[in-house]
Design a protein around this motif. Structure first.
Motif, PDB file in Angstrom:
ATOM      1  N   PRO A 139       0.836  -1.196   0.000  1.00 31.36           N
ATOM      2  CA  PRO A 139       0.000   0.000   0.000  1.00 31.36           C
ATOM      3  C   PRO A 139       0.876   1.254   0.000  1.00 31.36           C
ATOM      4  CG  PRO A 139      -0.713  -1.570   1.685  1.00 31.36           C
ATOM      5  CD  PRO A 139       0.627  -2.017   1.205  1.00 31.36           C
ATOM      6  N   LYS A 140       0.522   2.232  -0.780  1.00 33.08           N
ATOM      7  CA  LYS A 140       1.291   3.477  -0.833  1.00 33.08           C
ATOM      8  C   LYS A 140       1.324   4.164   0.520  1.00 33.08           C
ATOM      9  CE  LYS A 140       0.187   4.233  -5.707  1.00 33.08           C
ATOM     10  NZ  LYS A 140      -0.512   5.105  -6.691  1.00 33.08           N
ATOM     11  N   SER A 141       0.260   3.981   1.310  1.00 29.99           N
ATOM     12  CA  SER A 141       0.196   4.619   2.621  1.00 29.99           C
ATOM     13  C   SER A 141       1.238   4.067   3.593  1.00 29.99           C
ATOM     14  CB  SER A 141      -1.195   4.456   3.225  1.00 29.99           C
ATOM     15  OG  SER A 141      -1.503   3.077   3.407  1.00 29.99           O
ATOM     16  N   ARG A 142       1.840   2.906   3.268  1.00 31.24           N
ATOM     17  CA  ARG A 142       2.825   2.273   4.145  1.00 31.24           C
ATOM     18  C   ARG A 142       4.261   2.665   3.817  1.00 31.24           C
ATOM     19  NH1 ARG A 142       0.971  -0.041   8.864  1.00 31.24           N
ATOM     20  NH2 ARG A 142      -1.130  -0.828   8.501  1.00 31.24           N
ATOM     21  N   LEU A 143       4.482   3.355   2.703  1.00 31.01           N
ATOM     22  CA  LEU A 143       5.836   3.696   2.281  1.00 31.01           C
ATOM     23  C   LEU A 143       6.517   4.572   3.329  1.00 31.01           C
ATOM     24  CD1 LEU A 143       5.242   4.533  -1.487  1.00 31.01           C
ATOM     25  CD2 LEU A 143       5.892   2.351  -0.474  1.00 31.01           C
ATOM     26  N   GLU A 144       7.743   4.189   3.706  1.00 25.95           N
ATOM     27  CA  GLU A 144       8.450   4.956   4.729  1.00 25.95           C
ATOM     28  C   GLU A 144       9.848   5.389   4.280  1.00 25.95           C
ATOM     29  OE1 GLU A 144       8.471   4.674   9.450  1.00 25.95           O
ATOM     30  OE2 GLU A 144       9.598   3.010   8.533  1.00 25.95           O
ATOM     31  N   LYS A 145      10.694   4.435   3.846  1.00 24.15           N
ATOM     32  CA  LYS A 145      12.066   4.784   3.503  1.00 24.15           C
ATOM     33  C   LYS A 145      12.618   3.817   2.472  1.00 24.15           C
ATOM     34  CE  LYS A 145      16.526   5.865   5.656  1.00 24.15           C
ATOM     35  NZ  LYS A 145      17.302   5.833   6.926  1.00 24.15           N
ATOM     36  N   LEU A 146      13.365   4.372   1.513  1.00 23.85           N
ATOM     37  CA  LEU A 146      13.984   3.582   0.466  1.00 23.85           C
ATOM     38  C   LEU A 146      15.499   3.670   0.623  1.00 23.85           C
ATOM     39  CD1 LEU A 146      13.057   1.969  -2.088  1.00 23.85           C
ATOM     40  CD2 LEU A 146      13.494   4.048  -3.409  1.00 23.85           C
TER      41      LEU A 146
END
Length: 242
Positions: free
Chosen positions: A194-201
């Motif tokens: 989910p896009k809402s879960r994206l935190e760090k790459l």
């Protein structure tokens, strides 16, 4: 309320409910029309609802209640497992197979008793975001997509890792992408998040790319192909020149 056209089924469920401390009152109805009248006269919080009934079916009855401002939570109790998709399209909380086991019923009642206002809103379809039906050991369960950390393809299965634990998903990753194009993004050939879960790459010393997700312990692997699509979503994404 127990709604079932079979007297023995109603009696069995009633006996199981009488053993539950969380249930303060229970009424029964032998058909959909009777259930509609009783719910109008004295609304209940939760309905254990059969699907195949003469006259108004359980699915038709649930569709009627969903239109109300304050619908009851609905748990379908049926001997047939081919109605799961239709059941969750009318915002059912859960789906139990007959004969209903006391342990499964106890779990569903516990789930219903912990509902907060946001979850009740989800049942009525109001401002709650999308939900998805996932397979558990006792049948299918409606889970908000926001509760999912990621979907992973594992051989011929798709597994959803979510706050409630691991669940099986009947949809393929491609079908999930098509159904939730605004909410999900592919990060690997075998992984959707989910896009809402994206935190760090991040990228490690070996050149492997990893994605950290909010609420999830441990990162997920990102393929180079999909990393190019992910990087613009991170303001502080490093400039990785190939």
């Amino acid at each position: 309320m127990i709604v079932d056209d079979e007297p023995l089924a109603r009696e069995r469920l009633l006996r199981l409910l009488q053993a539950e401390d969380s249930v303060t009152q229970c009424v029964t109805a032998a058909n959909g029309e009777e259930a509609l009248r009783k719910q109008l006269d004295d609304p209940v919080d939760l309905v254990l609802l059969d699907i195949r009934m003469p006259g108004l079916s359980g699915l038709e009855l649930a569709a009627e209640w969903v239109q109300q401002a304050h619908p009851p939570a609905i748990v379908f109790c049926t001997a047939y497992d081919d109605y799961a998709l239709e059941a969750f399209q009318v915002q059912a909380v859960s789906y139990l197979m007959k004969p209903v086991k006391s342990a499964d019923l106890h779990q569903v009642l516990g789930q219903a008793s912990r509902l907060n206002r946001a979850q009740l809103s989800a049942m009525s379809g109001a401002d709650a975001g999308p939900v998805i039906a996932l397979q558990t050991g006792r049948g299918k369960e409606r889970i908000p997509l926001n509760d999912v950390f990621c979907f992973r393809a594992d051989q011929k299965y798709v597994v959803a890792l979510c706050r409630q634990g691991e669940r099986l998903c009947d949809l393929s990753l491609k079908q999930l992408e098509e159904r939730f194009p605004e909410q999900l993004i592919r990060v690997h050939r075998t992984t959707l998040v989910p896009k809402s879960r994206l935190e760090k790459l991040t990228r490690d010393a070996q050149g492997s790319i990893w994605l950290s997700l909010r609420g999830m312990t441990g990162p997920v692997a990102v393929s180079r192909r999909f990393a190019r699509e992910l990087r613009p979503l991170f303001q502080d994404s490093p400039d990785w020149s190939e």
